[in-house]
Scaffold this active site. Structure first.
Site, PDB file in Angstrom:
ATOM      1  N   SER A  85       0.836  -1.319  -0.013  1.00 52.97           N
ATOM      2  CA  SER A  85       0.006  -0.072   0.020  1.00 52.97           C
ATOM      3  C   SER A  85       0.731   1.294  -0.051  1.00 52.97           C
ATOM      4  CB  SER A  85      -0.854   0.012   1.274  1.00 52.97           C
ATOM      5  OG  SER A  85      -1.746   1.102   1.158  1.00 52.97           O
ATOM      6  N   ASP A  86       0.274   2.238  -0.465  1.00 51.78           N
ATOM      7  CA  ASP A  86       1.008   3.585  -0.380  1.00 51.78           C
ATOM      8  C   ASP A  86       0.073   4.767  -0.435  1.00 51.78           C
ATOM      9  OD1 ASP A  86       3.728   5.054  -0.855  1.00 51.78           O
ATOM     10  OD2 ASP A  86       2.478   5.896  -2.067  1.00 51.78           O
TER      11      ASP A  86
END
Length: 210
Positions: A85-86
């Site tokens: 995730s970012d």
């Protein structure tokens, strides 16, 4: 390797704790806590991915690319499905990363003060059904933040490793007037969308609680 039953539920490990059912490709304690809150025990594999935006890259493409890259980087280190995730804070189309120093944090918060901005979070899960990903956008409106408040907030140490220079789940919650979208996505992981991606890969939520 995690022990799971046929329904994808976590079994107890030798230490009495639920065995992981997912690999989290991030050292973020916030993302781990969010997954724990929906009963998904994880093993953590911290990845080292270059987070420099590509020339002309839009924020939505940026966060999804990094989410996929982080998940891909951890695949060879585990037998479990992997989540990457970012999160990016975006103001007027510009990505605000983690502040370099106090002056940088001050400039970020002063720019966000009294305005709305977007927080974009990309999530990718690689598992038995290949790779699947999504991107979630949340609009955050900040009240006016006084200069002295910015200086005092920096001294707490909280903004130093946060995108955009603030943590909505922490002390900076007093700056946030309202949001439109997913609160958990601003923290680091959109739980509604994440649960859907995990389901596609055979990973059950609540598995640590059943």
């Amino acid at each position: 390797m995690a022990a799971k039953d046929d329904a994808g539920m976590s079994q107890q490990g030798s230490n009495g704790q639920p065995s992981p059912v997912l690999c989290l490709a991030s050292a973020s304690p916030r993302r781990r806590a969010l997954l724990d809150s929906i009963g998904v025990p994880v093993e953590v594999v911290a990845t080292n991915v270059d987070e420099t935006p590509l020339p002309g890259e839009r924020a939505a493409a940026y966060v999804e690319r990094l989410a996929r890259a982080k998940a891909s980087a951890a695949v060879s280190h585990t037998t479990l499905p992997v989540l990457g995730s970012d999160t990016a804070v975006v103001l007027d189309g510009r990505i605000l990363g983690k502040p370099l120093d106090e002056a940088d944090a001050h400039a970020m918060l002063a720019a966000l003060s009294g305005r709305s901005h977007e927080v974009l979070t990309g999530v990718a899960v690689i598992g038995p059904r290949g790779a699947c990903a999504c991107m979630v956008t949340t609009t955050v409106h900040m009240r006016v933040i006084e200069e002295d408040e910015i200086r005092r907030y920096w001294r707490t140490g909280e903004p130093q490793d946060k995108a955009g220079g603030y943590a909505i789940q922490g002390l900076a919650s007093v700056f946030v007037e309202r949001i439109h979208g997913s609160h958990s996505a601003v923290v680091g992981l959109p739980l509604f969308e994440t649960a859907q991606l995990l389901s596609k890969q055979g990973v059950s939520v609540w598995s640590a609680r059943l």
